[in-house]
Design a protein around this motif. Sequence first.
Motif, mmCIF file in Angstrom:
data_model
loop_
_atom_site.group_PDB
_atom_site.id
_atom_site.type_symbol
_atom_site.label_atom_id
_atom_site.label_comp_id
_atom_site.label_asym_id
_atom_site.label_seq_id
_atom_site.Cartn_x
_atom_site.Cartn_y
_atom_site.Cartn_z
ATOM 1 N N LEU A 155 0.733 -1.030 0.049
ATOM 2 C CA LEU A 155 0.095 -0.066 -0.019
ATOM 3 C C LEU A 155 1.034 1.291 -0.062
ATOM 4 O O LEU A 155 1.845 1.231 0.425
ATOM 5 C CB LEU A 155 -0.949 0.001 1.297
ATOM 6 N N GLY A 156 0.284 2.293 -0.430
ATOM 7 C CA GLY A 156 0.829 3.620 -0.384
ATOM 8 C C GLY A 156 0.879 4.308 -1.780
ATOM 9 O O GLY A 156 1.250 5.796 -1.660
ATOM 10 N N GLY A 157 0.815 3.826 -2.628
ATOM 11 C CA GLY A 157 1.066 4.457 -3.950
ATOM 12 C C GLY A 157 2.027 4.933 -4.346
ATOM 13 O O GLY A 157 3.323 4.619 -3.987
ATOM 14 N N VAL A 158 2.155 6.264 -4.442
ATOM 15 C CA VAL A 158 3.341 7.279 -4.930
ATOM 16 C C VAL A 158 4.185 7.540 -3.367
ATOM 17 O O VAL A 158 5.312 7.899 -3.756
ATOM 18 C CB VAL A 158 2.660 8.373 -5.752
ATOM 19 N N LEU A 159 3.314 7.296 -2.522
ATOM 20 C CA LEU A 159 4.102 7.795 -1.307
ATOM 21 C C LEU A 159 4.943 6.918 -0.938
ATOM 22 O O LEU A 159 6.090 7.211 -0.311
ATOM 23 C CB LEU A 159 3.020 7.950 -0.145
ATOM 24 N N LEU A 160 4.796 5.813 -1.269
ATOM 25 C CA LEU A 160 5.890 4.515 -1.030
ATOM 26 C C LEU A 160 7.044 4.846 -1.337
ATOM 27 O O LEU A 160 8.303 4.966 -0.627
ATOM 28 C CB LEU A 160 5.294 3.281 -1.327
ATOM 29 N N PRO A 161 7.399 5.205 -2.732
ATOM 30 C CA PRO A 161 8.514 5.472 -3.249
ATOM 31 C C PRO A 161 9.036 7.079 -2.987
ATOM 32 O O PRO A 161 10.210 7.235 -2.759
ATOM 33 C CB PRO A 161 8.603 5.353 -4.471
ATOM 34 N N ALA A 162 8.126 8.040 -3.099
ATOM 35 C CA ALA A 162 8.522 9.331 -2.786
ATOM 36 C C ALA A 162 8.984 9.646 -1.687
ATOM 37 O O ALA A 162 9.728 10.867 -1.370
ATOM 38 C CB ALA A 162 7.080 9.898 -3.254
ATOM 39 N N ALA A 163 8.542 9.003 -0.533
ATOM 40 C CA ALA A 163 8.849 9.254 0.653
ATOM 41 C C ALA A 163 9.911 8.746 1.247
ATOM 42 O O ALA A 163 10.236 8.446 2.588
ATOM 43 C CB ALA A 163 7.690 9.190 1.459
ATOM 44 N N THR A 164 10.872 8.154 0.613
ATOM 45 C CA THR A 164 12.212 7.325 0.945
ATOM 46 C C THR A 164 13.079 8.297 1.627
ATOM 47 O O THR A 164 13.829 7.750 2.746
ATOM 48 C CB THR A 164 12.644 6.616 0.049
ATOM 49 N N PRO A 165 13.147 9.480 1.323
ATOM 50 C CA PRO A 165 14.327 10.320 1.956
ATOM 51 C C PRO A 165 13.923 10.456 3.571
ATOM 52 O O PRO A 165 12.580 10.515 3.967
ATOM 53 C CB PRO A 165 14.272 11.763 1.478
ATOM 54 N N ARG A 194 5.793 9.057 5.078
ATOM 55 C CA ARG A 194 5.901 7.555 4.850
ATOM 56 C C ARG A 194 5.099 6.964 6.097
ATOM 57 O O ARG A 194 4.331 5.969 5.792
ATOM 58 C CB ARG A 194 7.303 7.203 4.948
ATOM 59 N N ALA A 195 5.099 7.672 7.099
ATOM 60 C CA ALA A 195 4.475 6.917 8.303
ATOM 61 C C ALA A 195 2.950 6.919 8.183
ATOM 62 O O ALA A 195 2.308 6.174 8.767
ATOM 63 C CB ALA A 195 4.884 7.991 9.717
ATOM 64 N N MET A 196 2.541 7.926 7.407
ATOM 65 C CA MET A 196 1.082 7.974 7.075
ATOM 66 C C MET A 196 0.604 6.455 6.410
ATOM 67 O O MET A 196 -0.510 6.130 6.953
ATOM 68 C CB MET A 196 0.719 9.166 5.977
ATOM 69 N N ILE A 197 1.348 5.771 5.617
ATOM 70 C CA ILE A 197 0.876 4.635 5.232
ATOM 71 C C ILE A 197 0.775 3.584 6.360
ATOM 72 O O ILE A 197 -0.351 2.751 6.539
ATOM 73 C CB ILE A 197 1.946 3.922 4.326
ATOM 74 N N GLY A 198 1.588 3.410 7.309
ATOM 75 C CA GLY A 198 1.718 2.681 8.419
ATOM 76 C C GLY A 198 0.292 2.917 9.487
ATOM 77 O O GLY A 198 -0.316 2.098 9.799
ATOM 78 N N PHE A 213 14.081 5.739 -9.051
ATOM 79 C CA PHE A 213 15.116 6.191 -8.307
ATOM 80 C C PHE A 213 14.776 5.995 -6.949
ATOM 81 O O PHE A 213 15.386 5.277 -6.202
ATOM 82 C CB PHE A 213 15.754 7.598 -8.424
ATOM 83 N N HIS A 214 13.613 6.390 -6.510
ATOM 84 C CA HIS A 214 13.193 6.078 -5.103
ATOM 85 C C HIS A 214 12.934 4.523 -4.770
ATOM 86 O O HIS A 214 12.967 4.318 -3.685
ATOM 87 C CB HIS A 214 11.755 6.894 -4.788
#
Length: 640
Positions: free
Chosen positions: A417-427, A434-438, A497-498
Amino acid sequence: MTGFAHVLKPGRIGTLELPNRVIMAPMGTEMGTHEGLFTEKEIAYYTERARGGTGLVMTGISAVSEDYETLNAGLCCVHTDAALPGLTALAESIHAVGGLISLQLTAGLGRNINVIDPDRLPISASDNPHYADPSVLCRPLEIDEIHVLVKRFGEAAARAAAAGIDAIDIHGHTGYLIDQFMSACWNRRTDVYGGSVENRCRFATEIIAAVKANAPGLPVSFRLSVNHRFPGGRTTAEGQAIAVVLASAGLDLIIADDGSYEAMDYVFPPYYLGDACMVPAARALKDVVSIPVMAVGNLTPENAEAALAAGDADFAGIGRGLIADPEWAGKLTAGNRADIRPCIRCNSMCVGNAFFALPLGCAVNPQVGFERERRVEKADVLKHVVVIGGGPGGLEAARVAALRGHSVDLYEAGSALGGVLLPAATPEFKKELRAMIGWWERQFTHLPVSVHLDSTVTADSLATFEADEIIVATGSIPLMPPIPGLDGPNVIDVLDFHRGAPVGHDVVIAGGGLSGSDAALELAGQGCNVTIVELADELARDMIVINRITLLRELAEKGVRILTGHTVTSVDADGLTATGPDGAVHVAASTVIAAFGVRPNTALTLALAGRANVHPLGDCVHPAKVGEAINAAFMTALVL
């Protein structure tokens, strides 16, 4: 209380006993009437934070006077008895849920005033240039005018006490009017209100005395910027000297922060500044005063606990965290840390709204400002809701639909789950995003939501025919313009990249929007040699100005080369060629990252066209920011 014993320990500010050390830091709401009176909407907003277990709720600024300056519409005023009914209603509402309320009082904004009144010059300690329009010089206040403002503070404090308000906070930070008197960089007076630290603090200490005299027994706090964070502004040593004078005037609490309009990102710290970015300011004051000190600035439960345990502060000031989740303190008390909705520090709908004189909102909490109107209640008719897409829009829609009692099936084509958040929030600087997904995943464990990963849904899928309502949140797809060589083996999409695609040491990023700029910052932090090529005249034009200040500073500090006003014309094995004002330039790089933006993924929406029960939302309708997708999803699910 295990793990957060210091945050949850009862505290005292003057005569006031607090059930814990969590204080809602003062923040503007822009919810007042045009005349500056408290509204039911604003009262409901503050009450929800008190109901959530906050030890003390502090309001945003209320002006004590309109003698020499008029605040913008939406900001509150308590300069006449017309404010009494609203103040009383505020106090009674807060007390009804067992809370405590502090009223923040301001002398005005001075050189920082948003709009210049054509009929009168902005005021200040000296003839300082107006911040936004330096061609306008402020009018120094006369001594008798200073005395009027001090008197107005006493009158406002008396109204607050009569209304049942529990404490008073004095708005003294960030280069606003009181700070303009305290600061050598803005105070060039030669009378008793200028010169020495004691003289420059005289306006503030007279205000403290007036508040104490007119509201006996009410604790008084003061918000102080310890370091202005710009060359020529206040240093930490100067901030400490001022704090000593203020404390000796009878204060019960000092709120320590940093920043000024010249360093705006410290006033509203974005995610780039990281956790607990102003705890050192509190520590600096703890070293020189004996009264309690409150820390602010990107505090999580963990680093708030660490700051209090280390003795760096006595209270934790939570601002945007309490916008995102009004039950921040209550959930800690109940042992439900994982249920606290993260503040993603985007500033988009809280600070961003305020910049346009709009009422406060929140990217992750769509109920902000609508605490009464947007209550999530059980639906009259329970339905089977199918949500297609596990990005932020789909996750929020599934949560709210399930809270309403609907049975929800959530389908995500990917393996997580997470959509674009999953890769975009890696930094690391985006860890709260990223914690929003959890957070969503945890909410689903208590709700009737069935998650189906690795599940692609088409218009012909059985799931769409079994659904009473279909929410399409399929997001967006990368925009890849027809540039020769863009399909080469040395080119990767910014999201790839992410996701971990390998890159070389020399990287050129084609596209300087938010995603490209954040990728550049992350890569530069890893030691890569990075160049950004952007068609527009500036980077990250879609970004709120506060966040952009920090982004540009950190890109410069990390040596990122920036070519704005350049069009990428071709990509080759050795980098790319771009054309700018001075002609073509070749940028050598082993890896080219494509960050040209995205376009809506409309395939499923078009395939489902004609069905009455289909609700597309988020990027598949129009690519936008995370907060816009979340707010749209909430509203869609709220009416199902």
